[in-house]
Design a protein around this motif. Sequence first.
Motif, PDB file in Angstrom:
ATOM      1  N   ASP A  77      43.022  36.229  36.660  1.00 22.20           N
ATOM      2  CA  ASP A  77      42.697  36.512  38.364  1.00 22.20           C
ATOM      3  C   ASP A  77      43.194  35.044  38.860  1.00 22.20           C
ATOM      4  O   ASP A  77      43.250  33.838  38.656  1.00 22.20           O
ATOM      5  CB  ASP A  77      40.948  36.220  38.673  1.00 22.20           C
ATOM      6  CG  ASP A  77      39.967  37.413  37.417  1.00 22.20           C
ATOM      7  OD1 ASP A  77      40.707  37.769  37.371  1.00 22.20           O
ATOM      8  OD2 ASP A  77      38.587  36.559  37.273  1.00 22.20           O
ATOM      9  N   SER A 125      36.317  38.022  37.841  1.00 26.35           N
ATOM     10  CA  SER A 125      35.955  39.119  36.873  1.00 26.35           C
ATOM     11  C   SER A 125      34.856  39.073  36.422  1.00 26.35           C
ATOM     12  O   SER A 125      34.406  40.530  36.030  1.00 26.35           O
ATOM     13  CB  SER A 125      37.078  39.773  36.651  1.00 26.35           C
ATOM     14  OG  SER A 125      38.080  38.707  35.820  1.00 26.35           O
ATOM     15  N   ASP A 145      43.029  40.969  40.329  1.00 28.68           N
ATOM     16  CA  ASP A 145      43.322  40.010  39.092  1.00 28.68           C
ATOM     17  C   ASP A 145      45.290  40.114  39.257  1.00 28.68           C
ATOM     18  O   ASP A 145      45.593  39.956  40.199  1.00 28.68           O
ATOM     19  CB  ASP A 145      43.463  41.632  38.762  1.00 28.68           C
ATOM     20  CG  ASP A 145      44.625  43.051  39.017  1.00 28.68           C
ATOM     21  OD1 ASP A 145      45.134  42.520  39.642  1.00 28.68           O
ATOM     22  OD2 ASP A 145      43.762  43.634  38.647  1.00 28.68           O
ATOM     23  N   LEU A 197      39.948  42.344  44.029  1.00 31.33           N
ATOM     24  CA  LEU A 197      38.840  42.592  42.887  1.00 31.33           C
ATOM     25  C   LEU A 197      36.955  43.450  43.487  1.00 31.33           C
ATOM     26  O   LEU A 197      36.457  43.892  42.367  1.00 31.33           O
ATOM     27  CB  LEU A 197      38.194  41.159  41.686  1.00 31.33           C
ATOM     28  CG  LEU A 197      38.978  40.623  41.376  1.00 31.33           C
ATOM     29  CD1 LEU A 197      38.277  39.155  40.530  1.00 31.33           C
ATOM     30  CD2 LEU A 197      39.829  41.587  40.536  1.00 31.33           C
ATOM     31  N   ALA A 206      36.089  44.585  37.684  1.00 31.04           N
ATOM     32  CA  ALA A 206      36.446  43.962  37.024  1.00 31.04           C
ATOM     33  C   ALA A 206      37.762  44.385  35.935  1.00 31.04           C
ATOM     34  O   ALA A 206      37.888  45.662  35.657  1.00 31.04           O
ATOM     35  CB  ALA A 206      35.379  43.611  36.074  1.00 31.04           C
TER      36      ALA A 206
END
Length: 329
Positions: A34, A246, A290, A296, A305
């Motif tokens: 992330d 996430s 991400d 996200l 996610a």
Amino acid sequence: MKTSLRSVIPSTTVCVLALALASLLIPAASVRADILYVANAGVAVPGTIEKFNALGVGSVFANVGGDQPLGMAFDGARNLFVSDYPSATIKKYTPSGVVSVFASRSSGLDGPAGLAFDKAGNLYVANSVRNNILKYTPGGAVSVFVPAFSGLVSPTGLAFDSAGNLFIANRANDTIDKVTPGGVVSIFANLGVQSGPDDLAFDIAGNLYVTDSADHLVEKYTSNGVGSVFASGGFSGGPYGLAFDSAMNLYVTNDGTPTTIEKITPSGVRSVFAGAGTGLVNPGHLAFTDNNGVPLLQPGGVIVAPEPSTGIMGIALCLPALLARRRKA
């Protein structure tokens, strides 16, 4: 007759073995990657948008040009929108960092703070000086979604739940307000006198998290408004901004001494994600993508996610077995 391994081992077993093999081949550190974006207001220097990788290593994504970027939100096309408080503008940054002015003071902006997108791609702005909520279509047409006489006093953070209701940190009124898609306003939670709610974020279960900078707390509210203290202590200069990664770890800006970004696991374990030497000065709101730049938090409050690398490899390894099973059927 020649017997193949596939005829002996069921396809479901092959998939299980493939997933296990994938987990061994791919390092755990590469499963999640992330990227955290931070509205870094600054004091003696122009404001910036800072970008941190999963290891807490930071870099400058963009120079805002004003001195107090506050709200941030990604649209569905991966563009980052930033509210620049003193210049009363909303700036739009493409994934590569190209900037343009999306909205300015002439559209009614006055002290823009929190930002949030709905499922249709409309942008909502907490217009803190005029005590209202503005709504901008993707093309930039503006309207007043929540008027000043609705009880808003210095609104700051905004967040949508998955049902399309807009939640507002009604800072000077010490409440969290809820607005239905049709514009009906009600008080969702009363934090108490001089509490100072600042920012909002929903977890994947629909619980609402609130930074209470006056009481130096992060509070958690269930969907029916039952509140509890999620994190306290050590927030000498806040807390202020909130965002989930996430894995449902909560990140919180702490504008204290030193200035830090705190990471809190779902069970409440805290650590410093970024701090001294990272260039943070008066950090405000937060936003996650991400590693490929996919937000996200999608418009409308839906948390997405990213697919772990092990999952992608597992599907690839399972595919021949699944196809063979389909041909047999």
